[in-house]
Design a protein around this motif. Structure first.
Motif, short mmCIF file in Angstrom:
data_model
loop_
_atom_site.label_atom_id
_atom_site.label_comp_id
_atom_site.label_asym_id
_atom_site.label_seq_id
_atom_site.Cartn_x
_atom_site.Cartn_y
_atom_site.Cartn_z
N ASP A 156 -1.03 2.09 8.72
CA ASP A 156 0.16 2.90 9.03
C ASP A 156 1.33 2.56 8.10
O ASP A 156 2.12 3.42 7.74
CB ASP A 156 0.62 2.67 10.48
N LEU A 157 1.43 1.28 7.75
CA LEU A 157 2.51 0.88 6.85
C LEU A 157 2.22 1.31 5.40
O LEU A 157 3.08 1.18 4.54
CB LEU A 157 2.69 -0.65 6.88
N MET A 184 -5.08 -1.73 11.66
CA MET A 184 -4.58 -0.37 11.87
C MET A 184 -3.10 -0.25 11.54
O MET A 184 -2.66 0.73 10.93
CB MET A 184 -4.84 0.06 13.31
N THR A 185 -2.29 -1.26 11.94
CA THR A 185 -0.86 -1.16 11.64
C THR A 185 -0.61 -1.29 10.13
O THR A 185 0.28 -0.64 9.61
CB THR A 185 -0.03 -2.23 12.38
N GLY A 235 6.85 3.43 7.08
CA GLY A 235 5.86 2.84 7.97
C GLY A 235 6.24 3.01 9.43
O GLY A 235 5.42 3.42 10.25
N ALA A 288 -6.26 -4.41 15.50
CA ALA A 288 -4.93 -3.80 15.68
C ALA A 288 -4.05 -4.05 14.46
O ALA A 288 -3.26 -3.19 14.07
CB ALA A 288 -4.26 -4.36 16.95
N LEU A 318 4.19 4.63 12.48
CA LEU A 318 3.77 3.78 13.60
C LEU A 318 4.19 4.36 14.95
O LEU A 318 3.53 4.14 15.96
CB LEU A 318 4.37 2.37 13.46
#
Ligand SMILES: Nc1ncnc2c1ncn2[C@@H]1O[C@H](COP(=O)(O)OP(=O)(O)OP(=O)(O)O)[C@@H](O)[C@H]1O
Ligand SMILES: [Mg+2]
Lengths: 133, 118
Positions: B91-92, B87-88, A106, B84, A110
């Motif tokens: 990504d994770l 979105m993170t 992750g 936000a 990021l």
């Protein structure tokens, strides 16, 4: 020009302290809300890994600035047990602690730059950078 | 620190207003399950409007709380996840596919009522 600051990771609460400090810095540097959240989340993952697997260590922040770009460099370092198989820990879902195994892969997604150096017995250093857009 | 859990008819309402550290997240998990047990509530709304970070640990705790409540017979809906944060989470690699969500508290209550009537 380089500006440095550092947070020691010794206790669980330091994970929150580190990510709050990183978010403040990111905000001051002009990162947007989404990138601030990405940076804070990455710091949280790195700091928790230090706390869980190495017991203690540090998260260092450096502002990288050259003529045409500016970025926040985050270095997570510890003198813990190190990681024997680097490719394994970068797989989604790999965890030795019953976690989601989402942390390291992750963080790589990021951030814009990701590098990991680890030696069994001598510790782990992870360097990441996010550039201001 | 303890997160307050409010009772409204046969629902429980939780609004997370602080930056969650790991211990607070675990305490919340236990508090919520015992409150479900004691009150016999059939639905729970957890509002995340004020939460500006969900990392892999908090995501796991929230996902677990949904499955555990489900086992006990209570439906949980997560509401107000910030853009936000969404979105993170992606990504994770965390997609929260089995977790019911709604835009805000009001929509969450509507969703609960629908799910419980079915
Ligand atoms: N600083 C470290 N020192 C030693 N081992 C580490 C370190 N960081 C990560 N690891 C190892 O790498 C594995 C994967 O880490 P990662 O953060 O991706 O997942 P996790 O911590 O197990 O779960 P999650 O982060 O999703 O809660 C860990 O389970 C651990 O075995
Ligand atoms: Mg981790």
């Amino acid at each position: 020009m380089k500006t440095k600051s550092q947070v020691q990771i010794n206790k669980e609460w330091d994970i929150v302290g580190a990510r709050q400090m990183g978010r403040e810095l990111a905000k001051e540097m002009g990162f947007g809300t989404v990138d601030q959240a990405r940076i804070a989340t990455a710091i949280s993952e790195l700091a928790r890994n230090i706390y869980l697997y190495a017991d203690k260590g540090a998260v260092t922040f450096e502002i990288e600035e050259d003529l045409n770009k500016k970025g926040l460099k985050i270095i997570a370092s510890d003198q813990g047990p190190g990681i024997a198989d680097l490719s394994k820990v970068m797989e989604d879902g790999y965890s030795t602690s019953g976690g989601l195994g989402a942390g390291l892969p992750g963080v790589k997604r990021l951030m814009d730059y990701f590098d990991i150096v680890s030696e069994p017995e001598s510790g782990t250093t992870i360097t990441t950078i996010k550039w201001v857009r | 620190m303890r997160i307050p859990i409010l009772k409204l008819h046969n629902y429980l309402l939780v609004s997370i207003q602080i930056d969650l550290d790991d211990q607070t997240a675990i305490d919340f998990q236990e508090d919520l399950l015992s409150k479900i047990h004691k009150s016999g509530s059939s639905g729970v709304v957890i509002d995340l409007t004020s939460v500006d970070i969900i990392d892999s640990f908090i995501a796991k705790v929230l996902g677990d709380v949904v499955s555990m409540s489900d086992l006990m017979g209570a439906k949980v809906v997560l509401t107000g996840i910030q853009p936000a944060v969404a979105m993170t989470l992606i990504d994770l690699g965390i997609h929260m596919q089995n977790v019911p969500t709604a835009l805000d508290l009001e929509q969450g209550l509507i969703k609960l009522r629908q799910e419980l009537e079915e």
